[in-house]
Design an enzyme around this catalytic site. Structure first.
Site, PDB file in Angstrom:
ATOM      1  N   THR A 117      91.258  30.025  74.405  1.00 27.47           N
ATOM      2  CA  THR A 117      91.709  30.418  75.739  1.00 27.47           C
ATOM      3  C   THR A 117      91.022  31.710  76.160  1.00 27.47           C
ATOM      4  O   THR A 117      90.473  32.437  75.335  1.00 27.47           O
ATOM      5  CB  THR A 117      93.226  30.656  75.790  1.00 27.47           C
ATOM      6  N   ASP A 118      91.112  32.015  77.428  1.00 26.98           N
ATOM      7  CA  ASP A 118      90.761  33.347  77.896  1.00 26.98           C
ATOM      8  C   ASP A 118      91.938  34.280  77.594  1.00 26.98           C
ATOM      9  O   ASP A 118      93.000  33.861  77.129  1.00 26.98           O
ATOM     10  CB  ASP A 118      90.434  33.328  79.390  1.00 26.98           C
ATOM     11  N   TYR A 119      91.763  35.541  77.897  1.00 26.79           N
ATOM     12  CA  TYR A 119      92.691  36.613  77.524  1.00 26.79           C
ATOM     13  C   TYR A 119      94.095  36.353  78.085  1.00 26.79           C
ATOM     14  O   TYR A 119      94.294  36.350  79.295  1.00 26.79           O
ATOM     15  CB  TYR A 119      92.138  37.921  78.082  1.00 26.79           C
TER      16      TYR A 119
END
Length: 765
Positions: A288-290
């Protein structure tokens, strides 16, 4: 721990085949899978879940959250990797915790946002794309991988391949512009540059294509915002660069923040499993992204327990920062929301990535302090950064041969970006040595030597609003705001210009006015900077605008009044020297725009490969009632896609075709002579566009399908040839079948998307 670590090593020693040459790819993949399964047989459920956890650590952090007790979690087998920890020494110490103090000694992945260079910073990606040079772009990724790997990094969150047609969105600076064909070529080059042919080599790193998918199409140009589009548009316009990275063998994929068809990307099984794995054959892992998993709570699809289970079931393997996987998956398994196979599949993919990187054989292979001392920010790398940067500049205007400058000229250098080394690297240059960058002022002084005749004044702040300016200098790149009034700063600039032969105005954005969370509602040059330019213009002296920007900017007044405009983007560590090379003619600018410059924000979105309406404005018309146009401005861009001038001039001859009626698998050969008719040698990007004139679904007015960058000496002619096959005619139809259809096709070749030679051919099944 020693007992189990030895068991793992024994398992691994049974078949040592990290290099592709040792075994066929299919067998090699099976060996990695077998190894991963052997390791997993020793792991507890908690340790498997731990491999899916990616916390932030180190000197550089972004986003909303932070993690605590990382060291203890590593020892307990609750961490699969870390990101944004810098330096070989620090990484070796943290890796030691994993391999010597955890039960099984499984090594960590170490990732970083190596976006356009590590410590040697190259131009921002939008700038690099303007070179239209795939070998050059690949080289920047290769140098970045070499530096980063020496300093302990084995994984980069790059390339970003999001198509965007909205310059209000700050992250256009990190992408490759508006065109899917060009962005696909760049995605391939970047992946090959980072990963090479063998990920187990110490100077390669694993790439991560992002953000899957459609992140660049956020409504209103606002970051993280809603995206809503048809599937036919996804497949034809937005998916191709991601798929190109997959086809190039990218090791990992990062999810997007936005929703796709009403479901956030990180929970979208259609996207992450059906499209990515089943249709495209991706076999790496998805991260995932942050905090993207945690953010799905605000999207409104459930609490952390629920969205974490959704993400895993969708096909997400690693959770960046949210710790939803770490804290909820065991409970979700007990409740039957997920299966142990779901956990095993994700864990296996992460372990296979570590095996491919050779981390089990040598956990410290990517952290070599001695190698780092020699190879990071080396003189050779800085030299190449300077040479490469000069190939990305786009000459937007050059009336009456204002450029190049003569070195004996008296120069007045003014503007908020004239003497600011820290801002030369642009956004997302997290590992750079900002203070070591070369400012424009320093670059001019270097070029002119002891006899430099340069008078300097700042002339204006970046913007009038001090609060706005404070919001664009939060990443250690100060703007050095001057507290004096706008009028005093302008008067000081006029004094500096009084005895000058020529004025260089370094204006535009500061580094962090574009990038993540840097959306704008206006893209005009800030008013105070335009006021400075107007005052300088009134002196009657030639004014050269050196434009710093991470996005297309509205330059209507400047185009009408300033004789020369050189767009230098943010050119990286060696920006000042590279810009001086271009200003003094040591290098002839050859960059071409990869994103359309609109006349004003009201035209957005504006892009060259649009579709026709049923009431198109007739060619050459300014306005016609009951046609698709505006009352106040023309439909035309300020500067079109593919545009870029040179100090010389290129003449295109007539196109030659081997045939104009084709069938089936025939090949169309198109040749066109291009001649340098100017007074300088130079490079030209010859661009091929095709229009499918009649189809079962509406098609764009033109689409880029090929390009060649050629070098021409004064008076030289080259015959440029393109080979066109039915693959250039294919598109996704209404049922998402990848097809081509019989009909007439317009073939166009030229130096930008508007100035083209054109001829129609017929191609039948």
């Amino acid at each position: 721990m020693i007992k189990y670590a030895l068991v793992v090593l024994i398992l691994l020693s049974g078949f040592n085949c990290t290099h592709k040459s040792e075994v066929r790819d299919g067998d090699r993949e099976e060996v990695f899978r077998h190894r991963a399964d052997s390791i997993m047989a020793l792991m507890t459920l908690d340790e498997k879940i731990g491999q899916l956890n990616l916390p932030a650590a180190g000197d550089i952090t972004t986003g909303q959250a932070s993690n605590s007790n990382v060291a203890e979690k590593i020892k307990n087998g609750q961490v699969g990797g870390l990101f944004n920890l810098k330096s070989a020494e620090k990484i070796r110490e943290v890796q030691r915790l994993a391999v010597e103090e955890s039960r099984l000694g499984i090594p960590l992945l170490f990732g970083m946002d190596v976006i356009h260079g590590y410590e040697t910073i190259f131009p921002i990606p939008l700038g690099l794309s303007s070179s239209w040079d795939m070998d050059l772009i690949k080289e920047t990724a290769r140098i970045a991988a070499n530096e980063a790997s020496a300093d302990g990094i084995s994984w980069t969150f790059s390339p970003m391949t999001d198509i965007s047609r909205d310059p209000r969105w700050g992250r256009v600076s990190e992408g490759n512009g508006e065109d899917p064909y060009l962005a696909s070529q760049i995605a391939k080059a970047m992946v090959e540059g980072y990963q090479g042919n063998d990920l187990s080599l110490e100077n390669t790193i694993m790439a991560c294509v992002k953000h899957f998918a459609l992140y660049g199409a956020g409504e209103a140009g606002r970051d993280y915002n809603t995206v809503d589009m048809s599937k036919i548009r996804m497949y034809n316009e937005y998916f191709p660069p991601y798929k190109a990275a997959i086809d190039a063998g990218v090791g990992t994929v990062m999810t997007a923040f936005n929703e796709v068809d009403g479901i956030p990307a990180s929970a979208n099984r259609w996207l992450m499993t059906q499209v990515l794995r089943e249709d495209w054959g991706f076999d790496g892992f998805v991260v995932t992204d942050y905090t993207a998993i945690e953010e799905m709570i605000d999207h409104g699809i459930g609490d952390l327990d629920h969205v974490s289970a959704l993400a895993l079931k969708a096909g997400v393997d690693m959770d960046m920062v949210s710790e939803g996987f770490l804290t909820t998956l065991k409970s979700a398994l007990q409740q039957g929301k997920i299966s142990e196979k779901d956990i095993d599949d994700a864990c296996r993919r992460i372990l296979i990535a570590k095996l491919k990187l050779g981390l089990f054989e040598d956990p410290y292979r990517y952290a070599d302090p001695e190698r780092a001392k020699k190879e990071v920010f080396s003189d050779d790398n800085r030299k190449r950064a300077r040479e490469i940067a000069s190939q990305t500049f786009v000459l937007l205007k050059n009336d009456n041969g204002t450029l190049p400058l003569k070195k004996g000229s008296k120069i007045a250098l003014v503007g908020p970006m004239a003497d600011n080394a820290e801002n030369m690297s642009g956004t997302w240059s997290v590992a750079g040595n900002f203070g070591e960058s070369i400012s424009l002022r320093k670059g001019l002084e270097n070029a002119l030597g002891d006899g430099a005749l340069i008078s300097y004044a700042k002339g204006s702040n970046v913007v009038v609003d001090s609060l706005l300016e404070s919001r664009v200098s939060i990443f250690g790149k100060p703007t050095y705001r001057d507290p004096r009034s706008e009028q005093i700063l302008i008067e000081e600039a006029l004094v500096a210009a009084k005895d000058a032969d020529v004025i260089i105005a370094a204006v535009g954005e500061s580094a962090e006015m574009s990038g993540e969370s840097s959306s704008l509602t206006t893209i005009e040059l800030p008013e105070n900077q335009r006021n400075l330019l107007k005052a300088l213009h009134k002196t009657g002296k030639p004014v050269i605008v050196v434009l710093f920007t991470g996005r297309p900017i509205g330059l209507g007044w400047e185009k009408e009044n300033i004789p020369a405009i050189l767009n230098v983007w943010f050119a990286g560590s060696e920006a000042g020297d590279a810009i001086a090379d271009a200003l003094f003619g040591e290098v002839n600018p050859s960059g071409k725009l990869t994103m359309t410059f609109p006349q004003n924000v009201g035209q957005i979105p504006l892009y060259y490969n649009h579709k026709n309406t049923g009431r198109p404005l007739a060619e050459g018309k300014w306005f016609e009632k009951f046609r698709s146009n505006y009352l106040d401005v023309t439909n035309e861009p300020l500067y079109p896609f593919g545009f870029g001038l040179s100090y010389t001039s290129f003449q295109y001859g007539e196109m030659e075709f081997n045939k104009v009626e084709l069938k089936g698998d025939d090949k169309l050969l198109v040749k066109i002579p291009v001649t340098n008719i100017g007074q300088y040698s130079g490079q030209e990007v010859v661009q091929l566009y095709i229009r499918d004139k009649v189809a079962s679904v509406t098609r764009p007015v033109k689409e880029l399908k090929g390009f060649q960058k050629i070098q021409l000496e004064i008076g030289q002619t080259k015959l440029v040839e393109f080979e066109i096959t039915v693959k250039h005619l294919k598109f996704y139809d209404y049922d998402l079948n990848y097809v081509w259809e019989s009909g007439d096709f317009e073939i166009m070749i030229g130096g930008d998307s508007q100035q083209v030679k054109s001829k129609t051919i017929s191609w039948k099944n």
